[in-house]
Design an enzyme around this catalytic site. Structure first.
Site, short mmCIF file in Angstrom:
data_model
loop_
_atom_site.label_atom_id
_atom_site.label_comp_id
_atom_site.label_asym_id
_atom_site.label_seq_id
_atom_site.Cartn_x
_atom_site.Cartn_y
_atom_site.Cartn_z
N LYS A 107 8.65 -8.87 6.18
CA LYS A 107 8.58 -7.61 6.91
C LYS A 107 9.82 -6.79 6.54
CE LYS A 107 6.02 -9.04 10.97
NZ LYS A 107 5.96 -9.06 12.43
N ARG A 148 -3.39 0.98 18.96
CA ARG A 148 -3.77 -0.04 19.93
C ARG A 148 -3.82 0.58 21.33
NH1 ARG A 148 -1.48 -5.78 19.00
NH2 ARG A 148 0.04 -4.66 17.77
N GLN A 189 7.45 4.57 10.59
CA GLN A 189 7.79 5.80 9.84
C GLN A 189 7.16 5.95 8.46
OE1 GLN A 189 11.67 8.18 8.09
NE2 GLN A 189 12.06 6.62 9.58
N SER A 190 7.16 4.88 7.66
CA SER A 190 6.78 5.06 6.25
C SER A 190 5.34 5.58 6.11
CB SER A 190 6.94 3.75 5.48
OG SER A 190 6.06 2.78 6.01
N GLU A 221 13.48 0.31 6.99
CA GLU A 221 14.24 1.25 6.16
C GLU A 221 15.48 0.66 5.45
OE1 GLU A 221 14.02 4.80 5.58
OE2 GLU A 221 15.71 4.37 4.28
N ASP A 272 11.74 4.69 4.04
CA ASP A 272 10.53 4.99 4.80
C ASP A 272 9.87 6.29 4.32
OD1 ASP A 272 10.46 2.79 6.46
OD2 ASP A 272 11.69 3.70 8.00
N ASN A 321 0.29 0.41 6.93
CA ASN A 321 1.59 -0.19 6.59
C ASN A 321 1.91 -1.32 7.55
OD1 ASN A 321 2.15 1.83 8.66
ND2 ASN A 321 4.32 1.50 8.25
N PHE A 322 0.91 -2.19 7.74
CA PHE A 322 1.15 -3.39 8.54
C PHE A 322 1.93 -4.40 7.72
CE2 PHE A 322 -2.96 -2.02 10.58
CZ PHE A 322 -2.36 -1.58 11.74
N GLY A 379 25.14 13.03 -12.31
CA GLY A 379 24.73 13.59 -13.59
C GLY A 379 25.91 13.80 -14.52
N GLY A 380 25.73 14.66 -15.48
CA GLY A 380 26.75 14.88 -16.50
C GLY A 380 27.83 15.88 -16.10
N ARG A 414 -6.12 -10.51 7.93
CA ARG A 414 -6.29 -11.33 9.13
C ARG A 414 -7.22 -10.67 10.14
NH1 ARG A 414 -0.85 -12.38 8.10
NH2 ARG A 414 -0.06 -10.78 9.51
N LYS A 435 -8.97 -6.16 17.20
CA LYS A 435 -9.08 -7.62 17.21
C LYS A 435 -10.32 -8.05 17.99
CE LYS A 435 -4.95 -9.17 15.43
NZ LYS A 435 -3.59 -9.51 15.81
C1 COA Z 1 7.13 -2.41 10.08
C2 COA Z 1 6.86 -3.87 10.37
C3 COA Z 1 8.12 -4.69 10.08
C4 COA Z 1 6.49 -3.99 11.85
O1 COA Z 1 6.11 -5.31 12.15
P1 COA Z 1 5.37 -5.63 13.54
O2 COA Z 1 5.85 -4.71 14.60
O3 COA Z 1 5.52 -7.07 13.79
O4 COA Z 1 3.85 -5.20 13.28
P2 COA Z 1 2.77 -5.81 12.27
O5 COA Z 1 2.58 -4.89 11.15
O6 COA Z 1 3.11 -7.22 11.93
O7 COA Z 1 1.45 -5.81 13.14
C5 COA Z 1 1.40 -6.56 14.32
C6 COA Z 1 0.04 -6.98 14.70
O8 COA Z 1 -0.62 -5.89 15.35
C7 COA Z 1 -1.98 -5.92 15.00
N1 COA Z 1 -2.58 -4.62 15.26
C8 COA Z 1 -2.19 -3.43 14.75
N2 COA Z 1 -2.99 -2.46 15.22
C9 COA Z 1 -3.88 -3.04 16.02
C10 COA Z 1 -4.95 -2.54 16.80
N3 COA Z 1 -5.27 -1.26 16.83
N4 COA Z 1 -5.66 -3.43 17.53
C11 COA Z 1 -5.37 -4.75 17.52
N5 COA Z 1 -4.35 -5.27 16.80
C12 COA Z 1 -3.62 -4.41 16.06
C13 COA Z 1 -1.97 -6.32 13.57
O9 COA Z 1 -3.22 -6.75 13.16
C14 COA Z 1 -0.91 -7.42 13.57
O10 COA Z 1 -1.52 -8.62 14.02
P3 COA Z 1 -1.27 -10.06 13.30
O11 COA Z 1 0.21 -10.24 13.24
O12 COA Z 1 -1.93 -11.00 14.24
O13 COA Z 1 -1.88 -10.01 11.98
C15 COA Z 1 5.68 -4.38 9.50
O14 COA Z 1 4.52 -3.70 9.89
C16 COA Z 1 5.89 -4.21 8.01
O15 COA Z 1 6.66 -4.94 7.36
N6 COA Z 1 5.19 -3.22 7.42
C17 COA Z 1 5.22 -2.97 5.99
C18 COA Z 1 6.49 -2.30 5.59
C19 COA Z 1 6.73 -1.02 6.33
O16 COA Z 1 5.94 -0.11 6.36
N7 COA Z 1 7.94 -0.93 6.89
C20 COA Z 1 8.46 0.34 7.34
C21 COA Z 1 8.25 0.61 8.72
S1 COA Z 1 8.89 2.21 9.02
#
Ligand code: COA
Length: 416
Positions: A136, A38, A17-18, A139, A168, A96-97, A248-249, A104, A75
């Site tokens: 990680k 992906r 979402q964010s 919201e 978010d 926002n990964f 507020g006031g 990485r 990747k």
């Molecule tokens: C939201 C969140 C918790 C989700 O976590 P998650 O589902 O585990 O997803 P990640 O962001 O860790 O990404 C997962 C993997 O997908 C990979 N990936 C994403 N898009 C890709 C693509 N098109 N092709 C290949 N790999 C991809 C990433 O590189 C990552 O790989 P790694 O862990 O080996 O480095 C996390 O992204 C986060 O904390 N984001 C920042 C804060 C945020 O925006 N939170 C609000 C969400 S609404």
């Protein structure tokens, strides 16, 4: 008509979402937003909270309007090469990964700079640098860590999260401002820069008045507009939950209206604004309060606020929230009905302004969404449906200069 961000190309590497709320706004302002997902699954929200089998969820469709979608496995080596081409041809990369994911993947800030020194790289992270920077975050974690939960709710109950997605969507809004500001600065410097918005910071920014109250509490030991003061309860050393008190006031509270016994939203927010105190007393039939020294001044009223609201509520309970609104508005007494989502969805004036929009989707049919809340007179927003997964892969790759054969080879290797 031209759009404010015509010619700006965004590499949208966001999910959930964010990030998507931020890039959706930029798309509404006219940027060409290319969402990179992906292959196979795409943004996880496409399949979350589904209400129509096999159709992208409302979660996804309502956050990804006006974008193009391409699939890409970043990747794989060939996928990295496509991403490099995109970086060279885009103005902004938004992601926002989880912390470190882009590094990485091989796309550090330094590498992106090498590829395109004009690129603005914008990130949402849960926390800024510090003890939690690697965490990680979703919201409600941000609402809790940003000071919202500890100050929301009633003080005899647990901390509460709010339905407004301040962690978010609130962070997405902050990030969008950072991006357009960085683009503006690029006009003079010629350089891109990093833009970071931490969700904790964005929530705290929206809870600014509570940090104000923390310091007031430390100076004075009480906060007179809080219900605790009026009820004679003790304050601790941190800002307590203030129930429905105004931030507020001008003191305010949520009051019952006719039908409250069965309708959970038969309530009105009522503000006892000082300049209209006389009118308030007249409307509710308590003229004696106009001159009574216990009620005549804002200061005198502070220890009696909850009694005052209870008395006004006896009056509001005799009519619907809309009837109360009509009467109070005639006297300029600030108030607002508690509107349910059903009432908001059906409100004609919100449809008229494009704040609530009906959109057609090939797989789910018609649905409602929230349109652009920011209205620009020279850059109107037309909300178009969210893309299907990979709907624009070929179109975008062709634009980037890939031949039919190259695209076929990428498909063969499952890169796209
Ligand atoms: C939201 C969140 C918790 C989700 O976590 P998650 O589902 O585990 O997803 P990640 O962001 O860790 O990404 C997962 C993997 O997908 C990979 N990936 C994403 N898009 C890709 C693509 N098109 N092709 C290949 N790999 C991809 C990433 O590189 C990552 O790989 P790694 O862990 O080996 O480095 C996390 O992204 C986060 O904390 N984001 C920042 C804060 C945020 O925006 N939170 C609000 C969400 S609404």
């Amino acid at each position: 008509m031209s759009k404010a961000l015509d010619g700006v190309r965004i590499l949208d590497f966001t999910h959930v979402q964010s990030g998507p709320t931020c890039t959706q706004l930029l798309a509404w302002f006219g940027a060409d937003v290319i969402k990179v997902e992906r292959a196979g699954e795409g943004d996880a929200t496409r399949g979350q909270l589904r209400d129509v089998p096999d159709a992208d969820s409302l979660y996804f469709t309502m956050l990804n309007h006006n974008k193009r979608s391409i699939t890409l496995d970043t990747k794989k080596q060939a996928g990295k090469e496509v991403l490099e081409t995109l970086i060279k041809q885009c103005d902004v990369l938004v992601e926002n990964f989880a912390p470190g994911a882009l590094d990485r993947m091989g796309f550090t800030w330094e590498r992106i700079q090498e590829l395109n020194p004009r690129m603005v790289v914008a990130s949402v992270k849960g926390f800024g640098p510090g003890p939690y920077e690697d965490c990680k975050v979703y919201e409600n974690v941000a609402q809790c860590a940003g000071g919202s939960a500890s100050t929301t709710g009633f003080d005899d109950g647990p901390p509460l999260v709010t339905g407004a997605q301040i962690g978010d969507s609130g962070t997405g809004l902050h990030l969008a401002l950072g991006i357009v500001t960085a683009l503006y600065q690029r006009n003079s410097t010629g350089r891109g820069q990093k833009v970071l918005t931490a969700m904790q910071d964005a929530v705290l920014n929206l809870c600014r008045v509570k940090l104000r109250d923390q310091q007031r509490l430390e100076h004075t030991g009480v906060m007179e507009e809080y219900p605790q003061f009026s009820d004679g309860r003790k304050f601790g050393d941190a800002v307590p939950r203030a129930g429905n008190a105004s931030g507020g006031g001008q003191p305010g509270w949520i009051l019952k209206c006719k039908g409250w016994e069965s309708d959970p939203n038969a309530y009105i927010y009522f503000i006892a604004q000082a300049p209209v105190w006389k009118s308030i007393c007249q409307v509710i039939g308590r003229e004696e309060w106009i001159t009574d020294p216990d009620y005549a001044t804002p200061r005198a009223r502070l220890p009696r606020l909850m009694t005052i609201f209870a008395t006004v509520e006896e009056w509001t309970k005799t009519m619907t929230k809309f009837e109360a609104m009509d009467i109070l508005n005639k006297y300029d007494i600030p108030c607002g009905p508690i509107l349910s989502m059903k009432e908001i969805a059906e409100e004609p004036s919100l449809r008229k302004t494009g704040t609530v929009v009906e959109v057609d989707h090939p797989k789910r049919g018609k649905y409602l969404t929230v349109g652009n809340p920011i209205k620009l007179s020279d850059s109107p927003t037309e909300v178009t449906r969210s893309p299907l997964l990979g709907e624009h892969t070929e179109e975008v790759l062709t634009q980037l200069g890939y031949s039919e054969q190259q695209i076929a080879a990428l498909r063969e290797e499952r890169v796209i």
